[in-house]
Enzyme design. Structure first.
Site, PDB file in Angstrom:
ATOM      1  N   GLU A  12      59.572  21.737  39.019  1.00 12.35           N
ATOM      2  CA  GLU A  12      58.514  22.248  39.879  1.00 12.35           C
ATOM      3  C   GLU A  12      57.143  21.688  39.490  1.00 12.35           C
ATOM      4  OE1 GLU A  12      58.530  24.067  42.532  1.00 12.35           O
ATOM      5  OE2 GLU A  12      60.678  24.498  42.623  1.00 12.35           O
ATOM      6  N   HIS A  14      53.361  21.795  38.650  1.00 14.46           N
ATOM      7  CA  HIS A  14      52.467  22.830  38.139  1.00 14.46           C
ATOM      8  C   HIS A  14      51.025  22.473  38.439  1.00 14.46           C
ATOM      9  CE1 HIS A  14      51.201  20.706  34.484  1.00 14.46           C
ATOM     10  NE2 HIS A  14      52.457  20.353  34.338  1.00 14.46           N
ATOM     11  N   SER A 251      52.355  24.657  29.967  1.00 18.77           N
ATOM     12  CA  SER A 251      53.776  24.447  30.210  1.00 18.77           C
ATOM     13  C   SER A 251      54.114  24.984  31.594  1.00 18.77           C
ATOM     14  CB  SER A 251      54.599  25.170  29.151  1.00 18.77           C
ATOM     15  OG  SER A 251      54.483  26.562  29.338  1.00 18.77           O
ATOM     16  N   LYS A 252      55.352  24.733  31.986  1.00 20.07           N
ATOM     17  CA  LYS A 252      55.754  25.193  33.312  1.00 20.07           C
ATOM     18  C   LYS A 252      56.227  26.642  33.273  1.00 20.07           C
ATOM     19  CE  LYS A 252      56.700  20.639  35.107  1.00 20.07           C
ATOM     20  NZ  LYS A 252      57.505  19.829  36.013  1.00 20.07           N
ATOM     21  N   ARG A 253      56.376  27.133  32.091  1.00 22.26           N
ATOM     22  CA  ARG A 253      56.763  28.535  31.920  1.00 22.26           C
ATOM     23  C   ARG A 253      55.587  29.445  32.174  1.00 22.26           C
ATOM     24  NH1 ARG A 253      60.701  27.932  27.896  1.00 22.26           N
ATOM     25  NH2 ARG A 253      62.694  28.464  28.853  1.00 22.26           N
TER      26      ARG A 253
END
Length: 497
Positions: A12, A14, A251-253
């Site tokens: 995804e 970001h 981060s993508k988290r």
RNA sequence: GCCCCCAUCGUCUAGUGGUUAGGACACGGGCCUUUCAAGCCCGCGACAGGGGUUCGAAUCCCCUUGGGGGUACCA
């Protein structure tokens, strides 16, 4: 000018990637140039088929339409690198012939061992160039044995390489710090170092805006371009976007800092109900600044003023609070009708009511203007108005003490509710101003503060301590429903005794 | 470890040798007020440290410190 956004479809998108795309777009539009979308999908291991569509949806959500790209085509198609594999292979061959690159037959295992040894003895890690010095005989033997190989760049073993970053100036590195990077992998696909340089050249890219993580490999790119005899495009390394904590690359988290959850992925911001205009404004002012005295501006104004030479080289954390504030500003700029239309798809899911039905619902027409100035995100609307879409007996009084008017006990609060109910039964028309006037009169008559008189009604109607303005809320429900809820409130208070 | 980049309020930023170092968000207080908001007013709050250069440094140079990035047949 020709500017490209060149993401890898590995997951995804970001906000960092979106910001890069935004700056690409701003610069292309500012110069009256071309914004190109190119897909760098040369890593087969990390490739994620779903991410391309999501990526394009995210860009279009923000309004970043590309002039050339995979789906719209263009003079340099294809714009997906795996479809250009032959081009890179030909270019690798050219470097091989020039002696600017060489084939390397080292196995992954040998490379791993070599690195481990280097780390253990505290040496700088890097390829030891064993295959660079193979004799023609040795090379022929390996080819005859059918060993698989990669193509590596033959980096000069001495001297220095200087390149220019538009916002940082000239940067010089010692060639001994550089490695013989792999240009073409054993699967026949190129690495970034080859593919991006070849494409930027063939696609006549004038400016490369990319993340700062590419800064340390820029000398390699300079060397690759030199090996071909090309000029590098103007390089602009955008500062990385830091985690909300300010520690490390975002981060993508989702990140939780001090109990608060921070979103990172574009699709998360979309579904949380951030408006594209707010996001556009927000991202424009991270790493660049429209005007220190102006917070809200139009897209066209940003395009007109945008200047890559004014980009700030400092890594930045996103000011999430400011995004919420900005989003609130943009929500308030909407007409009530436009806001309602934006809200319907979100509320429809949350309330489980069909969109068409919601759109035609009178309650929404009355309530939306009341919550407009209270929203920071569209997904918050449901908490403000969910009570209006329930039946009287579905209202839950989790905390019955909310039904108590300020400075009133249970008996007094019951008296207030019954007093007001009498008014509500007969008042005509059943409209906010009329109800309010009557309630204020009754509060005076009972010698109760207006706020104390209104409180029990607010709680009885919504089950909540905080709600939209009381009299519009009553109007939205209608007389009968209001009276039912007032009765329920009386019953709850009676239980408290 | 080695290489590279960066350094102004908590955060995003303005500032390019002479400013009482400005704005925004957040935060605190006040006004308004039917809750909560919104709005308005006020306040708190920064040039990382040390050396130079200069009549004069947030601005130029060096060192230190801190932070970030890289160190893959990933991008």
């Amino acid at each position: 000018m020709r500017v490209r956004f060149a993401p890898s479809p590995t997951g995804e998108l970001h906000l960092g990637g979106l910001r890069t795309a935004l700056f690409d777009y701003l610069w292309a539009k500012h110069t009256g140039g071309t914004f190109i979308l190119r897909i760098e999908d040369t890593d087969q291991k990390r490739y994620d088929a779903k991410s391309l569509e999501s990526l394009m949806r995210g860009l279009r959500w923000l309004g970043l339409e590309w002039d050339e790209g995979p789906d719209v085509g263009g003079p340099h198609a294809p714009y997906i690198q795996t479809e250009r594999a032959a081009i890179y292979q030909q270019h690798a061959e050219m470097l091989l012939e020039k002696g600017a690159a060489y084939r390397c037959y080292c196995t992954a295992e040998r490379l791993d061992e070599m690195r481990e040894e280097q780390r253990r003895t505290n040496q700088t890690t890097g390829y030891d160039r064993r295959c660079r010095h193979l004799s023609p005989t040795e090379r022929a033997e390996r080819e005859a044995a059918g060993l698989s190989s990669v193509v590596r760049l033959a980096v000069p073993t001495e001297g220095k390489t200087t390149f220019t970053d538009l916002i940082r100036g000239d940067i010089t590195v010692d060639n001994r710090q550089l490695q013989d990077e792999v240009l073409l992998k054993s699967d026949g696909l190129p690495t970034y170092h080859l593919a991006a340089m070849v494409d930027d050249h063939l696609m006549e890219i004038s400016h490369v805006l990319r993340g700062e993580e590419w800064l340390s490999t820029a000398p390699i790119h300079k060397l690759v371009a030199e090996a071909f005899g090309w000029e590098l495009p103007v390089l602009v390394h955008l500062p990385v976007i830091l985690d909300p904590s300010g520690k490390g690359k975002m981060s993508k988290r989702k990140k939780v800092v001090e109990g608060k959850e921070y979103l990172a992925l574009v699709h998360e911001f979309i579904s949380a109900g951030y408006l594209p205009d707010a996001m556009f404004n927000f991202l424009t002012n991270v790493g660049w600044n429209y005007d220190p005295a102006v917070e809200i501006f139009e897209r066209e104004e940003a395009i007109e003023r945008f200047d890559i030479s004014q980009i700030n080289p400092k890594a930045a954390a996103l000011p999430y609070d400011k995004l919420d504030w900005l989003n609130g500003q943009y929500i308030r700029q909407l007409t009530p009708t436009a806001l309602k239309e934006q809200l319907v798809p979100i509320l429809s899911k949350q309330l489980k009511i069909a969109p068409a039905k919601l759109l035609a619902d009178n309650r929404l027409d009355i309530l939306v203007p009341q919550i407009q100035e209270r929203l920071k995100r569209l997904d918050e609307a449901v908490e403000w108005i969910d009570w209006a879409f329930k039946d009287a007996d579905e209202i839950v009084y989790d905390d019955p003490s909310l039904l108590l008017g300020r400075k009133l006990d249970a008996a007094q609060s019951i008296a207030v509710l019954e007093d007001g109910a009498a008014v509500l039964r007969t008042i005509e028309p059943f409209l906010p101003d009329e109800i309010q006037a009557a309630f204020r009169e009754r509060a005076d008559a009972l010698d109760v503060k207006a706020g104390g008189y209104f409180g029990p009604f607010r709680a009885a109607i919504s089950g909540k301590k905080v709600s939209p303005p009381l009299f519009e809320s009553m109007q939205a429900l209608g007389r009968d429903e209001v009276l039912r809820r007032v009765q329920r409130g009386v019953e709850e208070l009676a239980k408290m005794g």
